[in-house]
Design an enzyme around this catalytic site. Structure first.
Site, PDB file in Angstrom:
ATOM      1  N   GLU A  60     -27.086 -28.745  32.187  1.00  0.00           N
ATOM      2  CA  GLU A  60     -28.124 -29.230  33.087  1.00  0.00           C
ATOM      3  C   GLU A  60     -28.056 -28.527  34.448  1.00  0.00           C
ATOM      4  OE1 GLU A  60     -26.698 -32.994  30.841  1.00  0.00           O
ATOM      5  OE2 GLU A  60     -25.980 -30.959  31.259  1.00  0.00           O
ATOM      6  N   CYS A  64     -23.942 -36.594  31.337  1.00  0.00           N
ATOM      7  CA  CYS A  64     -22.756 -37.372  31.687  1.00  0.00           C
ATOM      8  C   CYS A  64     -23.018 -38.187  32.946  1.00  0.00           C
ATOM      9  CB  CYS A  64     -21.548 -36.458  31.874  1.00  0.00           C
ATOM     10  SG  CYS A  64     -21.747 -35.219  33.174  1.00  0.00           S
ATOM     11  N   SER A 114      -5.364  -9.033  -2.427  1.00  0.00           N
ATOM     12  CA  SER A 114      -6.546  -9.844  -2.133  1.00  0.00           C
ATOM     13  C   SER A 114      -7.655  -9.070  -1.441  1.00  0.00           C
ATOM     14  CB  SER A 114      -6.149 -11.024  -1.232  1.00  0.00           C
ATOM     15  OG  SER A 114      -5.614 -10.559   0.001  1.00  0.00           O
ATOM     16  N   TRP A 123     -10.657  -6.380  -1.763  1.00  0.00           N
ATOM     17  CA  TRP A 123     -11.297  -7.538  -1.153  1.00  0.00           C
ATOM     18  C   TRP A 123     -11.877  -8.411  -2.246  1.00  0.00           C
ATOM     19  CZ3 TRP A 123     -10.393  -8.358   3.811  1.00  0.00           C
ATOM     20  CH2 TRP A 123     -10.118  -7.278   4.641  1.00  0.00           C
ATOM     21  N   ARG A 130     -15.622 -16.961  13.034  1.00  0.00           N
ATOM     22  CA  ARG A 130     -14.491 -16.858  13.952  1.00  0.00           C
ATOM     23  C   ARG A 130     -14.954 -16.979  15.395  1.00  0.00           C
ATOM     24  NH1 ARG A 130     -10.627 -11.959  11.579  1.00  0.00           N
ATOM     25  NH2 ARG A 130     -10.032 -13.020   9.634  1.00  0.00           N
ATOM     26  N   ASP A 143      -0.355 -10.179   4.516  1.00  0.00           N
ATOM     27  CA  ASP A 143      -1.523  -9.372   4.883  1.00  0.00           C
ATOM     28  C   ASP A 143      -1.465  -8.771   6.278  1.00  0.00           C
ATOM     29  OD1 ASP A 143      -2.570 -10.109   2.413  1.00  0.00           O
ATOM     30  OD2 ASP A 143      -3.657 -11.819   3.239  1.00  0.00           O
ATOM     31  N   VAL A 195      -1.358 -23.844   3.383  1.00  0.00           N
ATOM     32  CA  VAL A 195      -1.776 -24.516   4.620  1.00  0.00           C
ATOM     33  C   VAL A 195      -3.097 -25.241   4.415  1.00  0.00           C
ATOM     34  CG1 VAL A 195      -2.573 -24.125   6.975  1.00  0.00           C
ATOM     35  CG2 VAL A 195      -0.504 -23.007   6.169  1.00  0.00           C
TER      36      VAL A 195
END
Length: 374
Positions: free
Chosen positions: A54, A77, A170, A172, A186, A202, A303
């Site tokens: 704003e 806010c 891996s 690609w 990303r 990697d 993970v």
């Protein structure tokens, strides 16, 4: 008027979307100021601790803000934080009408901004393109609700669910068009997180790249309970912005010598639990305390699987390439298998996109039972 409201709000949403990944734990808000059918001001919140959307839009509008309509993707806010209340600025500039896409779930606001404006005679309309705004502000909403960053997991697999061959190769799985989109992801997230296994296998740089120079580089985060990350790893290369090269999440059992070597390289090492594995829920809360509002997880399967099993994933981006490698390779999500299909983690609000033959599934995980760690 409703059609015009939606048109201007779409522009505000576009402005906010362009700032995704830049605002820390704050929302990526967009604002458009219109007077007499003419756009007189536009702005977005660009960085945590600096002026809100704003303010930028009203600064651009100048005297033309008086009597104007302000379109804001999130309720202005009404409290003093790092910056003054935006509701007060709108009142001071004598804006006649404010159109809000969605209310702010932050308890410090939570309807207070809209109430203040209405009490002072401003015509307020809320709920315009609310669904679109809630998608834009999903990282902020989720962070407020959970006290941790918004977590998105990206994986790329073959038709038989493998993220690498049995030998670990891996590159690609997906094609160039898919990988280009990943670099966009990303840039939209504040941080990239991988496990040490990915670093060792990697040696990824964990940077956003593309035809156009990225607005910013995401923070690199490595989950490494025993600190096996080599100090010469590509993910530990110095950054151009002076920020620490990476954040490494370890346990109290990690060797002090390894910690000292990584810190000498410029990394920040955070102890997240006594071990033997990093306490992921604690680690995420710690990251939010450091101002990180969104994390893109890029592997590996251990993970990603641990986060999904713990109920800590908010969005899944799963690329499936038209390739089959056979048995033996790792899967995209490694965790204890469900005994029944009814207990599988499903995705809702699923969207599919294609990239030259690759198929991307985007959706929000639906967990079969409540997870205490969420």
């Amino acid at each position: 008027m409703q059609i015009q409201d939606e048109d201007y709000m779409r522009l505000a949403l576009t402005l906010g979307e362009a700032a995704l990944g830049q605002t820390g734990t704050n929302p990526a808000v967009g604002c458009v100021v219109v007077n007499g059918g003419r756009i007189v001001g536009m702005g977005a919140h660009l960085k945590q601790g600096e002026a809100h959307a704003e303010v930028h839009a009203l600064d651009m509008a100048g005297a033309a803000a008086e009597g104007a309509t302000a379109y804001v993707t999130l309720e202005p806010c009404s409290h003093h934080g790092r910056t003054p209340p935006c509701a007060d600025r709108l009142l001071r500039e004598k804006v006649k009408r404010v159109v809000v896409a969605t209310l702010d779930p932050n308890p410090l606001v939570a309807g207070g901004g809209v109430a203040k404006l209405r009490e002072r005679g401003v015509d307020v309309t809320d709920g315009v393109l609310e669904a679109e705004a809630r998608r834009l502000h999903a990282p902020f909403f989720r962070s407020i609700a959970t006290g941790r960053p918004y977590v998105a997991v990206k994986t790329a697999m073959t038709l038989d669910g493998r993220i690498a061959t049995p030998t670990g190769d891996s590159k690609w799985i997906t094609n160039g068009a898919s990988r280009a989109f990943v670099h966009e992801l990303r840039e939209r997230h504040q941080a990239i997180l991988v496990g040490v296994g990915t670093v060792l296998a990697d040696d990824p740089a964990l940077t956003a790249r593309g035809d156009a120079a990225p607005k910013r580089q995401p923070t690199r985060i490595i989950v490494d309970s025993r600190l096996r990350t080599p100090p010469a790893a590509a993910a530990l290369r110095p950054r151009d912005d002076g920020e620490p090269c990476a954040i490494v999440l370890a346990t109290a059992a990690a060797p002090e010598a390894a910690k000292a070597a990584l810190e000498a390289r410029g990394a920040v090492v955070l102890t997240c639990g006594e071990g033997p594995r990093v306490d992921l829920a604690f680690a995420l809360r710690t990251l939010r305390d450091r101002g990180i509002g969104s994390v893109l997880v890029e592997g590996g399967g251990t993970v990603s699987g641990a986060l999904l099993e713990a109920g800590l994933v908010d969005k899944v981006y799963a690329f499936v390439a038209p390739k089959i490698v056979g048995a033996g390779g790792p899967s995209g999500f490694e965790f204890r298998a469900s005994a029944r299909m009814a207990d599988a983690i499903a995705l809702r609000d699923v969207e599919t996109r294609t990239f030259d033959g690759d198929v991307l599934f985007i959706g929000d995980p639906v967990y079969p039972t409540p997870k205490e760690t969420r």
